[in-house]
Design an enzyme around this catalytic site. Structure first.
Site, PDB file in Angstrom:
ATOM      1  CE1 TYR A 186      -9.155   0.987  11.825  1.00 46.45           C
ATOM      2  CE2 TYR A 186      -7.277  -0.191  10.923  1.00 46.45           C
ATOM      3  CZ  TYR A 186      -7.806   0.892  11.606  1.00 46.45           C
ATOM      4  OH  TYR A 186      -6.966   1.874  12.061  1.00 46.45           O
ATOM      5  CB  THR A 228     -11.378   2.479  15.520  1.00 44.47           C
ATOM      6  OG1 THR A 228     -10.917   3.380  14.523  1.00 44.47           O
ATOM      7  CG2 THR A 228     -12.516   1.652  14.982  1.00 44.47           C
ATOM      8  CE  LYS A 276      -4.834  -0.533  13.754  1.00 44.37           C
ATOM      9  NZ  LYS A 276      -3.374  -0.693  13.555  1.00 44.37           N
ATOM     10  CG  PHE A 329      -8.418  10.842  18.426  1.00 46.23           C
ATOM     11  CD1 PHE A 329      -7.577  10.268  19.374  1.00 46.23           C
ATOM     12  CD2 PHE A 329      -9.762  10.903  18.696  1.00 46.23           C
ATOM     13  CE1 PHE A 329      -8.071   9.779  20.587  1.00 46.23           C
ATOM     14  CE2 PHE A 329     -10.278  10.436  19.925  1.00 46.23           C
ATOM     15  CZ  PHE A 329      -9.424   9.863  20.863  1.00 46.23           C
ATOM     16  N   GLY A 352     -21.662   2.691  10.217  1.00 42.92           N
ATOM     17  CA  GLY A 352     -20.530   2.489  11.135  1.00 42.92           C
ATOM     18  C   GLY A 352     -19.912   3.770  11.640  1.00 42.92           C
ATOM     19  CG  ASP A 353     -19.046   7.398   9.463  1.00 38.98           C
ATOM     20  OD1 ASP A 353     -18.024   6.692   9.506  1.00 38.98           O
ATOM     21  OD2 ASP A 353     -19.293   8.149   8.507  1.00 38.98           O
ATOM     22  CG  ASN A 395      -2.026   1.008   1.140  1.00 37.32           C
ATOM     23  OD1 ASN A 395      -2.390   1.411   0.031  1.00 37.32           O
ATOM     24  ND2 ASN A 395      -2.522   1.462   2.263  1.00 37.32           N
ATOM     25  NE  ARG A 429     -17.670   6.468   6.467  1.00 39.17           N
ATOM     26  CZ  ARG A 429     -16.403   6.909   6.392  1.00 39.17           C
ATOM     27  NH1 ARG A 429     -15.715   6.842   5.271  1.00 39.17           N
ATOM     28  NH2 ARG A 429     -15.829   7.432   7.468  1.00 39.17           N
ATOM     29  CG  PHE A 439       3.631   2.795  11.582  1.00 35.97           C
ATOM     30  CD1 PHE A 439       4.989   3.043  11.762  1.00 35.97           C
ATOM     31  CD2 PHE A 439       2.719   3.675  12.144  1.00 35.97           C
ATOM     32  CE1 PHE A 439       5.441   4.152  12.465  1.00 35.97           C
ATOM     33  CE2 PHE A 439       3.157   4.793  12.857  1.00 35.97           C
ATOM     34  CZ  PHE A 439       4.519   5.025  13.014  1.00 35.97           C
ATOM     35  CG  LEU A 482     -13.406  14.953   5.349  1.00 36.64           C
ATOM     36  CD1 LEU A 482     -14.619  14.938   4.430  1.00 36.64           C
ATOM     37  CD2 LEU A 482     -13.737  15.610   6.678  1.00 36.64           C
ATOM     38  CB  SER A 491      -7.380   3.181  15.661  1.00 35.59           C
ATOM     39  OG  SER A 491      -8.478   3.961  15.220  1.00 35.59           O
TER      40      SER A 491
HETATM   41  C1  WQD Z   1     -14.105  11.400   8.900  1.00 35.97           C
HETATM   42  C2  WQD Z   1     -15.473  12.065   8.792  1.00 35.97           C
HETATM   43  C3  WQD Z   1     -17.098  10.693   7.697  1.00 35.97           C
HETATM   44  C4  WQD Z   1     -15.265  10.687   3.765  1.00 35.97           C
HETATM   45  C5  WQD Z   1     -11.233   6.223   9.966  1.00 35.97           C
HETATM   46  C6  WQD Z   1     -10.865   5.002  10.769  1.00 35.97           C
HETATM   47  C7  WQD Z   1      -9.766   5.353  11.728  1.00 35.97           C
HETATM   48  C8  WQD Z   1      -8.621   5.886  10.940  1.00 35.97           C
HETATM   49  C9  WQD Z   1      -9.066   7.166  10.240  1.00 35.97           C
HETATM   50  C10 WQD Z   1      -6.990   4.402  10.013  1.00 35.97           C
HETATM   51  C11 WQD Z   1     -16.614  11.093   9.079  1.00 35.97           C
HETATM   52  C12 WQD Z   1     -16.831  11.954   6.897  1.00 35.97           C
HETATM   53  C13 WQD Z   1     -15.532  10.899   5.106  1.00 35.97           C
HETATM   54  C14 WQD Z   1     -16.106  11.263   2.794  1.00 35.97           C
HETATM   55  C15 WQD Z   1     -17.415  12.254   4.548  1.00 35.97           C
HETATM   56  N1  WQD Z   1      -8.205   4.925   9.996  1.00 35.97           N
HETATM   57  N2  WQD Z   1     -16.578  11.686   5.472  1.00 35.97           N
HETATM   58  N3  WQD Z   1     -17.166  12.044   3.225  1.00 35.97           N
HETATM   59  O1  WQD Z   1     -14.045   7.266   9.707  1.00 35.97           O
HETATM   60  O2  WQD Z   1     -13.331   9.024  11.404  1.00 35.97           O
HETATM   61  O3  WQD Z   1     -11.770   7.182  10.831  1.00 35.97           O
HETATM   62  O4  WQD Z   1     -10.102   6.781   9.330  1.00 35.97           O
HETATM   63  O5  WQD Z   1      -6.114   4.556  10.794  1.00 35.97           O
HETATM   64  O6  WQD Z   1      -9.373   4.214  12.443  1.00 35.97           O
HETATM   65  O7  WQD Z   1     -12.000   4.599  11.519  1.00 35.97           O
HETATM   66  O8  WQD Z   1     -12.222   8.959   9.170  1.00 35.97           O
HETATM   67  O9  WQD Z   1     -11.794  10.398   7.236  1.00 35.97           O
HETATM   68  O10 WQD Z   1     -13.169   8.283   6.895  1.00 35.97           O
HETATM   69  O11 WQD Z   1     -14.154  10.203   8.109  1.00 35.97           O
HETATM   70  O12 WQD Z   1     -18.385  12.968   4.908  1.00 35.97           O
HETATM   71  O13 WQD Z   1     -15.948  11.094   1.545  1.00 35.97           O
HETATM   72  O14 WQD Z   1     -15.664  12.505   7.448  1.00 35.97           O
HETATM   73  O15 WQD Z   1     -18.488  10.381   7.689  1.00 35.97           O
HETATM   74  O16 WQD Z   1     -17.639  11.814   9.739  1.00 35.97           O
HETATM   75  P1  WQD Z   1     -12.977   8.106  10.303  1.00 35.97           P
HETATM   76  P2  WQD Z   1     -12.797   9.432   7.761  1.00 35.97           P
END
Ligand code: WQD
Length: 339
Positions: free
Chosen positions: A150, A127, A154, A179, A298-299, A35, A296, A81, A201, A125
């Site tokens: 995932y 998470t 952790k 975070f 699981g959020d 990756n 989404r 990592f 995001l 995480s």
């Molecule tokens: C953040 C916010 C989405 C994409 C995950 C893993 C965590 C870590 C980080 C690895 C949320 C919103 C997202 C998009 C959106 N992973 N969003 N549109 O889900 O908090 O954490 O990634 O280490 O362990 O759980 O991060 O960036 O996916 O989402 O609105 O196209 O942005 O709903 O509220 P997340 P994220």
């Protein structure tokens, strides 16, 4: 001192290698390049002037892990990592995640258990908290049933380390519960390089702004939050990388209070999706094309860290603001796309 960084070509791993080299450590990267690309080595070297030793192999191959540790007897510590990290992919392919994230951890711990003294930093995480009952989230918040394989890897990973440390006093470990890591090194020599369509995001924002994606979908605006969009704790990846070095040095200098410790690594500030978008538009003076869609699966509604433990015990505090992190993410995106 020789430090092993598994997954050292990855987003957080590469930034941590830079900070380790800046502090004078000899770094050996193990990565299977599943990756990440070896081009990252050039970026690291461009920043520090030092090319890390790099060994390409898969940590699922036990004989190769064993051979590596025989050849590197003088290891002072390991920062681990290497793992698969796409929440959605883990739901569709759980066994890939349980094998890649846990079997590799076990092989490394088995090697470290043989040493007289070993320092181990584990990439965990936030998470593991799921939707915490209380915000900001402290390290004593209960670990909730994982929303994805995932996240479960952790949680299980932390338990494997904890149980091993109970019977191996020579093993000293710290789990860092990240975070939301964002941004890129200010040199723009290294940064986040998601393969395919970004799940997270911030890379989706920068790829939309640069024209790779037509528009950002904002997953829900009916959450019980001030503006209806979900809240997260976005931490600059360089701040996160520095947290790994101070955590490692806590163990190397035998300042740890227990041989298994956990720290949240965040800014302590919660930002909503719309606030992140506004920050991006402010620092780039660009208007982002986005639409509100459904939530989404699981959020969680909100997650941001109580950072007192890391602030006090690691003497570490995140320095960069959301605006600075978003600016660095944009500069990196422009460089990667040659714009
Ligand atoms: C953040 C916010 C989405 C994409 C995950 C893993 C965590 C870590 C980080 C690895 C949320 C919103 C997202 C998009 C959106 N992973 N969003 N549109 O889900 O908090 O954490 O990634 O280490 O362990 O759980 O991060 O960036 O996916 O989402 O609105 O196209 O942005 O709903 O509220 P997340 P994220």
């Amino acid at each position: 001192m020789k430090i092993i960084v598994t997954g050292g070509l990855g987003f957080i791993g590469s930034h941590t290698v830079v900070e380790l080299q800046n502090k004078g450590y000899e770094v050996v990267i193990i990565d299977n390049c599943s990756n990440a690309t070896k081009e990252v080595l050039k970026g690291i070297t461009a920043i520090t002037g030092i090319s890390p030793i790099f060994e390409e192999f898969d940590l699922r191959e036990k004989s190769k892990v064993n051979d590596f540790f025989i050849r590197h007897q003088d290891i002072a510590g390991v920062i681990h990592f290497a793992a698969s990290k796409a929440v959605g992919e883990s739901v569709n392919n759980p066994l890939l995640y349980y094998e890649n994230n846990l079997v590799t951890l076990i092989y490394i711990l088995q090697e470290l258990q043989k040493k007289e003294h070993a320092s181990f930093i584990f990439s965990s995480s936030c998470t593991v908290y799921g939707q915490a009952d209380k915000l900001p989230i402290t390290e004593s918040a209960p670990v909730k049933p994982a929303e994805s394989p995932y996240g479960n890897t952790k949680q299980i990973g932390e338990e494997i380390i904890r149980d091993t440390c109970k019977v191996a006093s020579q093993l000293n470990a710290i789990a860092l519960r990240y975070f939301n890591p964002i941004g890129s090194h200010p040199s723009a020599e290294i940064g986040e390089l998601p393969l395919g369509v970004p799940q997270n995001l911030v890379p989706f924002i920068t790829q939309t702004a640069i024209g790779l994606r037509t528009e950002l979908s904002v997953f829900g605006d009916t959450y019980p939050t001030p503006d209806g969009t979900a809240i997260r704790d976005y931490i600059h990846v360089v701040d996160l990388a520095k947290a790994h070095v101070v955590a490692l040095e806590r163990l190397l200098n035998k300042k740890n209070k227990d041989n298994y410790e956990v720290f949240n690594v965040g800014t302590g500030v919660g930002s909503s999706v719309l606030e992140v978008i506004k920050s991006f538009e402010k620092v780039t003076n660009k208007s982002l094309n986005y639409k509100i869609v459904g939530k989404r699966e699981g959020d969680v509604i909100a997650a941001y860290a109580d950072t007192h433990k890391a602030n006090e015990e690691l003497q570490w505090k995140a320095q960069s603001t959301l605006d600075e992190a978003m600016k660095s993410a944009w500069i990196w995106e422009q460089k990667v796309r040659g714009k």
